[in-house]
Design a protein around this motif. Structure first.
Motif, short mmCIF file in Angstrom:
data_model
loop_
_atom_site.label_atom_id
_atom_site.label_comp_id
_atom_site.label_asym_id
_atom_site.label_seq_id
_atom_site.Cartn_x
_atom_site.Cartn_y
_atom_site.Cartn_z
N UNK A 1 1.88 -13.54 5.20
CA UNK A 1 0.63 -12.80 5.36
C UNK A 1 0.70 -11.85 6.55
N UNK A 2 1.23 -12.33 7.66
CA UNK A 2 1.33 -11.47 8.85
C UNK A 2 2.19 -10.24 8.56
N UNK A 3 3.35 -10.48 7.96
CA UNK A 3 4.25 -9.36 7.65
C UNK A 3 3.61 -8.39 6.66
N UNK A 4 2.89 -8.92 5.67
CA UNK A 4 2.26 -8.06 4.67
C UNK A 4 1.21 -7.16 5.31
N UNK B 1 2.09 -1.71 -5.54
CA UNK B 1 3.00 -0.74 -4.92
C UNK B 1 3.10 -0.93 -3.41
N UNK B 2 2.19 -1.72 -2.83
CA UNK B 2 2.17 -1.89 -1.38
C UNK B 2 2.48 -3.32 -0.96
N UNK B 3 2.97 -4.13 -1.89
CA UNK B 3 3.28 -5.52 -1.57
C UNK B 3 4.67 -5.65 -1.00
N UNK B 4 4.82 -6.53 -0.01
CA UNK B 4 6.15 -6.88 0.48
C UNK B 4 6.79 -7.80 -0.55
N UNK B 5 8.10 -7.98 -0.45
CA UNK B 5 8.80 -8.84 -1.41
C UNK B 5 8.30 -10.28 -1.34
N UNK B 6 8.12 -10.80 -0.12
CA UNK B 6 7.68 -12.19 0.03
C UNK B 6 6.26 -12.38 -0.51
N UNK B 7 5.39 -11.43 -0.25
CA UNK B 7 4.02 -11.51 -0.75
C UNK B 7 4.01 -11.45 -2.28
N UNK C 1 -1.46 -15.86 0.68
CA UNK C 1 -0.45 -15.85 -0.37
C UNK C 1 0.89 -16.12 0.32
N UNK C 2 1.53 -17.20 -0.04
CA UNK C 2 2.74 -17.57 0.68
C UNK C 2 2.39 -18.26 1.99
#
Length: 270
Positions: free
Chosen positions: A173-176, A110-116, A167-168
């Protein structure tokens, strides 16, 4: 049915209906006797809602069965490979008043960004591209729960390794991690805490889990796996996981220190 055979869960549901009918009660009359809503009784008898341990205890008492249905649930239904009423993770999230979520492996869904999330699904190239897209769309749609009229209260505890396992790409990772830091400080119903690597060994090493309190006040544990999720509501199972939760929560950094660590590790990924 599973593999063409009736499951223990389906048998229990059928016997619940038969027991009510033998007593000559309507669903409304049974609901009154066990102090539940008629809609709950109907959902249980249709296999759409799992009968909680408390529900079966009250039903056994009302129908004077000597605890038969409680024993069936504890000793038979728990062995089913495919229980008829399994909600699944998405339904649990939707129905929850609160979620206590421990995750030692990756950022909670529920807390993941789309890219992650995409990176998680694409790991190892085990899923076909269309399956990755389907799962990704489902995961992003589930995020709407956080911004619904009545979002659940979410307390997530993650291990520090989650912040440091890539991951990615590095930007992902930074954005996540910046998103985690932002949501835990800005969303009034979300708190994310980090167990530092210095904590060493703790009971959470046994794996991730969710403890949910649903809208009807019932409690449920959910354990995800590579194959399928498992749901538990037996008091002894809930008690055990609550003890694990209390331990990992006690190992976690306080909110401000957790957020500070998220931002520091995010900076190292930039």
């Amino acid at each position: 049915m599973a593999d063409g055979q009736m499951t223990a869960a389906a048998f229990l549901v059928a016997e619940l209906r038969r027991a009510r009918a033998r007593r000559g009660w309507s669903q409304e009359e049974l609901a009154k006797a066990v102090n539940y809503s008629p809609s709950m009784v109907s959902a249980v008898e249709l296999g759409q809602q799992p009968p909680t341990a408390k529900y079966l205890e009250l039903l056994d008492r009302a129908l004077d069965t000597g605890g038969l249905f409680s024993r069936m649930s504890t000793e038979l239904v728990s062995l089913d490979r495919a229980q008829v009423w399994l909600r699944g993770g998405r339904a649990i999230e939707t129905q929850a008043q609160s979620l206590r979520w421990y995750e030692p492996l990756h950022v909670p869904g529920l807390l993941q960004t789309e890219a992650y999330a995409r990176a998680v699904f694409e790991a190892g190239s085990l899923l076909e591209p269309d399956e990755v897209d389907r799962r990704l769309a489902d995961r992003m749609e589930r995020h709407e729960i956080l911004y619904s009229d009545r979002p659940p209260k979410i307390t997530a505890v993650i291990d520090e390794v989650v912040l440091r396992r890539q991951a990615g790409d590095r930007k992902t990772m930074c954005d996540q991690l910046l998103y985690l830091a932002r949501v835990t400080t800005e969303h009034p119903r979300v708190r994310v805490l980090v167990v530092p690597a210095s904590a060493g060994e703790h009971p959470g090493f046994g794996g991730p889990f969710i403890l949910a309190v649903l809208s009807d006040g019932s409690q449920l544990a959910y354990l995800d796996s590579q194959i399928r999720g498992q749901e538990f509501d037996r008091p002894q199972d809930l008690h055990r996981l609550q003890r694990v939760w209390e331990t990992v929560l006690g190992e976690a950094l306080p909110p401000q220190e957790s957020t500070k660590l998220m931002r520091e590790v995010a900076e190292s990924w930039s």
